[in-house]
Write a protein that holds these residues in place. Structure first.
Motif, mmCIF file in Angstrom:
data_model
loop_
_atom_site.group_PDB
_atom_site.id
_atom_site.type_symbol
_atom_site.label_atom_id
_atom_site.label_comp_id
_atom_site.label_asym_id
_atom_site.label_seq_id
_atom_site.Cartn_x
_atom_site.Cartn_y
_atom_site.Cartn_z
ATOM 1 N N MET A 35 -12.053 -2.257 7.740
ATOM 2 C CA MET A 35 -11.317 -1.942 6.680
ATOM 3 C C MET A 35 -11.366 -3.573 6.012
ATOM 4 O O MET A 35 -10.967 -4.563 6.485
ATOM 5 N N ASN A 36 -12.259 -3.440 4.819
ATOM 6 C CA ASN A 36 -12.510 -4.746 4.237
ATOM 7 C C ASN A 36 -12.020 -4.878 2.749
ATOM 8 O O ASN A 36 -11.762 -3.995 2.005
ATOM 9 N N HIS A 37 -11.248 -6.193 2.761
ATOM 10 C CA HIS A 37 -10.419 -6.647 1.643
ATOM 11 C C HIS A 37 -9.688 -5.463 0.975
ATOM 12 O O HIS A 37 -9.875 -5.216 -0.390
ATOM 13 N N ILE A 38 -8.926 -4.914 1.835
ATOM 14 C CA ILE A 38 -7.909 -3.885 1.270
ATOM 15 C C ILE A 38 -6.760 -4.701 0.627
ATOM 16 O O ILE A 38 -6.067 -5.584 1.057
ATOM 17 N N THR A 39 -6.428 -4.090 -0.696
ATOM 18 C CA THR A 39 -5.281 -4.355 -1.299
ATOM 19 C C THR A 39 -4.710 -3.328 -1.822
ATOM 20 O O THR A 39 -5.007 -2.173 -2.352
ATOM 21 N N LYS A 40 -3.251 -3.452 -1.529
ATOM 22 C CA LYS A 40 -2.314 -2.144 -2.022
ATOM 23 C C LYS A 40 -1.119 -2.714 -2.538
ATOM 24 O O LYS A 40 -0.422 -3.657 -1.952
ATOM 25 N N GLU A 41 -0.967 -2.214 -3.710
ATOM 26 C CA GLU A 41 0.246 -2.766 -4.481
ATOM 27 C C GLU A 41 1.262 -1.595 -4.658
ATOM 28 O O GLU A 41 0.939 -0.580 -4.841
ATOM 29 N N PHE A 42 2.613 -2.049 -4.598
ATOM 30 C CA PHE A 42 3.696 -1.131 -5.074
ATOM 31 C C PHE A 42 4.317 -1.616 -6.343
ATOM 32 O O PHE A 42 4.921 -2.738 -6.137
ATOM 33 N N GLY A 43 3.964 -1.481 -7.472
ATOM 34 C CA GLY A 43 4.394 -2.071 -8.678
ATOM 35 C C GLY A 43 3.964 -3.423 -8.820
ATOM 36 O O GLY A 43 2.698 -3.739 -8.905
ATOM 37 N N ASN A 44 4.672 -4.423 -8.700
ATOM 38 C CA ASN A 44 4.257 -5.792 -8.655
ATOM 39 C C ASN A 44 4.141 -6.561 -7.414
ATOM 40 O O ASN A 44 3.767 -7.682 -7.025
ATOM 41 N N PHE A 45 4.585 -5.878 -6.484
ATOM 42 C CA PHE A 45 4.475 -6.085 -4.889
ATOM 43 C C PHE A 45 3.362 -5.756 -4.197
ATOM 44 O O PHE A 45 2.933 -4.660 -4.172
ATOM 45 N N LYS A 46 2.810 -6.613 -3.643
ATOM 46 C CA LYS A 46 1.469 -6.663 -3.064
ATOM 47 C C LYS A 46 1.804 -6.469 -1.614
ATOM 48 O O LYS A 46 2.118 -7.435 -0.884
ATOM 49 N N ALA A 47 1.696 -5.322 -1.025
ATOM 50 C CA ALA A 47 1.994 -5.111 0.316
ATOM 51 C C ALA A 47 0.780 -5.298 1.353
ATOM 52 O O ALA A 47 0.971 -5.784 2.498
ATOM 53 N N ASN A 48 -0.294 -5.121 0.861
ATOM 54 C CA ASN A 48 -1.611 -5.741 1.432
ATOM 55 C C ASN A 48 -2.254 -6.474 0.334
ATOM 56 O O ASN A 48 -2.675 -6.031 -0.799
ATOM 57 N N ASP A 49 -2.709 -7.645 0.842
ATOM 58 C CA ASP A 49 -3.430 -8.533 -0.209
ATOM 59 C C ASP A 49 -4.686 -8.977 0.278
ATOM 60 O O ASP A 49 -4.493 -9.981 1.180
ATOM 61 N N ASP A 50 -5.690 -8.486 0.144
ATOM 62 C CA ASP A 50 -7.098 -8.773 0.611
ATOM 63 C C ASP A 50 -7.006 -8.659 2.114
ATOM 64 O O ASP A 50 -7.322 -10.014 2.770
ATOM 65 N N ILE A 51 -6.878 -7.815 2.880
ATOM 66 C CA ILE A 51 -6.788 -7.672 4.296
ATOM 67 C C ILE A 51 -8.040 -7.232 4.893
ATOM 68 O O ILE A 51 -8.599 -6.108 4.152
ATOM 69 N N THR A 52 -8.523 -7.810 5.843
ATOM 70 C CA THR A 52 -9.765 -7.492 6.662
ATOM 71 C C THR A 52 -9.378 -7.152 7.896
ATOM 72 O O THR A 52 -8.913 -7.924 8.517
ATOM 73 N N LEU A 53 -9.703 -5.816 8.472
ATOM 74 C CA LEU A 53 -9.361 -5.662 9.992
ATOM 75 C C LEU A 53 -10.733 -4.932 10.493
ATOM 76 O O LEU A 53 -10.988 -3.814 9.989
ATOM 77 N N GLN A 54 -11.341 -5.503 11.247
ATOM 78 C CA GLN A 54 -12.648 -5.018 11.964
ATOM 79 C C GLN A 54 -12.440 -4.643 13.645
ATOM 80 O O GLN A 54 -11.957 -5.889 14.195
ATOM 81 N N VAL A 55 -12.733 -3.533 13.983
ATOM 82 C CA VAL A 55 -12.575 -3.301 15.313
ATOM 83 C C VAL A 55 -13.849 -2.928 15.943
ATOM 84 O O VAL A 55 -14.571 -2.134 15.484
ATOM 85 N N LYS A 56 -14.086 -3.551 17.268
ATOM 86 C CA LYS A 56 -15.263 -3.337 18.035
ATOM 87 C C LYS A 56 -15.011 -2.025 18.797
ATOM 88 O O LYS A 56 -13.879 -1.752 19.095
#
Lengths: 506, 358
Positions: free
Chosen positions: A7-28
């Motif tokens: 999951m690369n550079h995930i950003t998820k906003e709710f209105g003005n609230f950034k619940a996820n801000d540029d999150i990267t998760l890599q699972v081997k």
């Protein structure tokens, strides 16, 4: 290195609230990847994105290096992603078998054909030593077993990536150990696991790598073997954390709560769930009731607070007999109760945060005039508590409680109960499902109550908590108190023996 | 908050439109040539006959606003009051009985006493399922249904033995003082049926709104409706709350009964083995109004409007049964307003997302 999922550079906003801000998760492939963060750090949002429940504003998801689009949970399922939710999603009057095949029933000419499903499930159950009876009803099996049903469900769908959302929050120590073994076996067989938790011991025990989130931001991914517990918690909370709460020595004063010969008989079995229990909690003292879940602790507390009727015995507060008083009366006299099940008892989930914060005091003069609620005063009070107890939510005082994270729901309950300035706080599993930062906070609040000369009765199933927080430990076994000891006079091993009923010292 | 209100309104409106389309289909099936003019008449509804039609609409709306309030109020407190019909009948009987027999009361207060009596009658009929629910956890739906039948047969029996006019096989007429004052409304709307009943209903709408939203009592009732365990934990007397909810719901329905039969409109209670439909229409009204008192007021007026329009359909030689079917279809679709609310909410979310991503 190829990743099972990225999951690369995930950003998820709710209105003005950034619940996820540029999150990267890599699972081997074949690793247990821990996802660590406080309540409200954005773990659940990230997983919801992965499951197609939310569409991210930015970022991409790749599976085996190929970009994919996940619009709904079914799509996630088809891509081999499965999840064990924190609150299980099982039908209680279904059998284990029925629960597992639900939604993927094998059908022959319009009739259910369970034989193949049964074979596959029995085989899976044997392979992982689940010891599960496919014909048992969900409502009849333990929470630990229910969790195994959820795991079986994922395995039954041949999922490759398994997500465990705080799986240990509801388990006993023994069950946790077994779950860990199962997880290790699963990755050995080539599955990959995302393990969401905030218990550092567990991460240390099984995880290979760990991604840390804080307040919606990506902090980093680390090799678990190279990082200390302290290091991880600092990443998570953003400051140093005291694992062992600081406590000054204090001599207990007069008894606040006195329980004498309390007995509660079960209506169904006729057996005594709580059998002739007597104890005292004094001023400036935290008394902890330890024991394995289901030995009468919940009933004892419910009996004391008045949620269930007692068969016999006497309860006094500051020397006054309150056995027959109503719950409201007890509350006014100085009882505060942090209940075990915050959804069932602690909150009216469809009420707003501010309404929940006055749930125990809405009838007081400051919040009502001639029977009319004073919304202005309620709002001000709620704002005050939100600030004082750092309760976070999307819309402040008017947020609906259902939409808040578990930790903040718990904070709301604690704020409400402690702010009433009670004589005795009865807290059952107050830190269940909370992260280290919040645990530290709750414990410090309980200790503050004690230091202010109030009494605290704490029920806990976690031995660390029992040993660190309490001034005195009562161990319950099969409805009786089998030991009354001080934490400095006893080892964890010895406590285990009392809890298992093999030793007594009352 | 404002957005929420708009969402609720548009959901109800959409439900109504769906009902009308369905009604048109029925009209097309039964008499294609007259279908469009027929729809026109339905749409004109209460406005077709000028002020008198409007007055008639309000007259029809009054009792179902009350039963709608009854159902909606109970629903907000977590109870499904399907017993509004029985409570309505009991209230009506008590009101009529007082109206006929207590002629020693001065006319200024005769009707008020009759209304109060109706409230008590309905309340008692709500109390029984309330108590059974509170103390023995008997499902209120079942006990309410049984109370409906008990109420109906008991009232039939009491009418025949106490206030029967065997010539017309209905109750005797109530004394003039027991009729609800018209206060000039009948002249204003040139409709003989209209009286201040509709204003009384509006007063109750406001009262119930205040009770639910603004008072500690309403806070307790709602809390019990949403989470009984947490309410008990918070020291609220759950049993009392359950019983009180049903008592209030019953009283509202009972007053509805009084408003219907004390209208001086020539409508009498008859001895029929039929549950009064006003109680069940109350369920539709509550659903269409999304259990919000203000919404219920408008939903009740709307159903009155459609009913008047439907009755006018007879001018085009549509059978009365067809009219009933169309009205029922519209009400039925009205019951889906919750579904529409959900759909609209989803739609808004999606368009918002797309806007953001553009």
């Amino acid at each position: 290195m190829e990743y099972v999922i990225e999951m690369n550079h995930i950003t998820k906003e709710f209105g003005n609230f950034k619940a996820n801000d540029d999150i990267t998760l890599q699972v081997k492939k074949g690793e247990i990847h821990a996802l660590l963060g406080e309540n409200g750090a954005g773990k659940s949002t990230l997983m919801s994105v992965l499951f197609g429940l939310y569409r991210p504003e930015k970022g991409e998801i790749k599976i085996h290096g190929r970009p994919v689009k996940i619009d709904n949970p079914n799509a996630a399922n088809e891509l081999g992603i499965g999840m064990v939710h924190q609150h299980f999603k099982l039908v209680h009057n279904f059998t284990v078998l029925e629960s597992i095949v639900l939604g993927r029933e094998t059908v022959k000419r319009g009739f259910l054909n369970m034989d193949e499903a049964r074979k596959k499930i029995v085989a899976l159950s044997e392979r992982y030593k689940f010891q599960i009876d496919p014909d048992a009803l969900i409502s009849d099996i333990t929470v630990g077993m229910q969790q195994r049903v959820e795991i079986l469900k994922m395995l039954y769908c041949d999922n490759e990536l398994l997500i465990f959302d705080e799986p240990t929050a509801v388990l006993t120590p023994q069950e946790i150990e077994e779950l860990m073994k199962i997880m290790v076996q699963l990755v050995q067989e080539g599955k990959s696991i995302i393990f969401i938790t905030h218990k550092l011991n567990e991460i240390k025990a099984v995880a290979n790598r760990c991604t840390v989130l804080r307040k919606g931001k990506y902090i980093g991914t680390i090799e678990v073997a190279d990082t200390s517990k302290e290091g991880m918690s600092e990443m998570m909370v953003g400051r140093k954390v005291n694992f062992v709460p600081e406590k000054k020595a204090q001599t207990p004063g007069d008894p606040v709560l006195e329980v004498e010969h309390l007995t509660i008989r079960s209506k169904h079995t006729g057996k005594n769930i709580v059998a002739d229990v007597s104890f005292q909690v004094k001023r400036g003292e935290i008394v902890c009731i330890a024991g394995i879940d289901g030995n009468g602790q919940s009933e004892l507390v419910s009996g004391i607070t008045g949620l269930i009727p007692i068969t016999g015995g006497k309860i006094s507060l500051n020397g006054k007999d309150v056995t027959k008083e109503s719950i409201r009366r007890k509350c006014i006299e100085g009882f505060a109760h942090i209940p075990e099940d915050r959804h069932k008892y602690g909150l009216v989930l469809d009420y707003s945060l501010q309404e929940n914060l006055v749930l125990q005091s809405y009838y007081e003069k400051r919040f009502q005039k001639h029977g009319f609620l004073q919304f202005g005063a309620i709002r001000d009070y709620a704002q005050d508590l939100i600030q004082k107890f750092d309760i976070r939510s999307a819309h402040g005082a008017t947020s609906v409680a259902r939409g808040m994270s578990g930790g903040n729901q718990q904070k709301a309950i604690i704020a409400r109960e402690l702010d009433r300035n009670p004589e005795i706080v009865v807290a059952v599993q107050p830190v269940r499902g909370l992260d280290v930062g919040a645990i530290e906070y709750v414990h410090s609040q309980l200790i503050r109550q004690r230091d202010e000369g109030k009494a605290v009765l704490l029920v806990s199933f976690e031995l660390d908590e029992v040993m660190d927080v309490s001034d005195r430990i009562l161990v319950m076994f099969e409805g009786e108190i089998v030991a009354d000891v001080r934490p400095e006079d006893v080892t964890i091993q010895e406590l285990g023996l009392y809890m298992a009923g093999t030793k007594r010292r009352a | 908050m404002k957005k929420q209100g708009l969402l609720n309104f548009s959901a109800s409106a959409l439900a109504v439109i769906c009902g009308l389309v369905f009604g048109l289909v029925i009209l097309l099936c039964t008499n294609p040539a007259q279908a469009l003019p027929g729809l026109g008449i339905i749409l004109k509804g209460g406005f077709a006959d000028g002020m008198s039609g409007f007055g008639y609409m309000l007259y029809i709306a009054t009792p179902i606003i009350m039963t709608g309030l009854s159902v909606g109020f109970a629903f907000r407190t977590g109870l499904f009051n399907i017993g509004a019909s029985g409570q309505f009948t009991m209230g009506a009987f008590v009101a009529v009985y007082i109206g006929i027999n207590w002629t020693w009361l001065p006319p200024q207060i005769h009707w008020i006493v009759a209304l109060l009596g109706a409230a008590v009658g309905g309340a008692v009929w709500g109390l029984v399922p309330g108590i059974l629910k509170a103390f023995r956890n008997v499902n209120e739906v079942i006990s309410c249904i049984m109370m409906n039948y008990i109420g109906m047969y008991l009232v039939n029996h009491m009418i025949q033995s106490l206030i029967y006019d065997p010539l017309r096989s209905q109750t005797q007429p109530v004394s003039a003082g027991a009729n609800i004052p018209k206060a000039g409304l009948d002249q204003l709307f040139s409709s003989n049926n209209l009286n201040i009943g509709i204003l009384i209903a509006v007063v109750f709408v406001v009262l119930i709104y205040i009770l639910i939203e603004k008072t500690t009592f309403g806070f307790e009732l709602k809390a019990c409706g949403m989470n009984r365990n947490a309410s008990k934990y918070a020291g609220i007397s759950v049993k009392k709350s359950l019983a009180m909810s049903m008592v209030i719901a019953g009283a509202l329905a009972g007053i509805g009964g009084a408003l219907m039969y004390l209208a001086g409109s020539g409508k009498y209670m008859q001895v029929l083995d039929v549950l009064s439909p006003e109680g069940f229409n109350g369920i539709s009204v509550a659903l269409l109004g999304l259990s919000n008192p203000i919404g219920i007021l408008f939903a009740g007026i709307f159903i009155g409007y459609i009913t008047v329009g439907g009755n006018n359909l007879q001018l085009l030689n549509f059978g009365p049964e067809i009219i009933d079917i169309i009205i029922a279809a519209i009400i039925y679709c009205g019951a889906f307003s919750l579904l529409f609310k959900h759909l609209i909410g989803k739609l808004i979310k999606r368009t918002k997302k797309e806007e953001e991503s553009v």
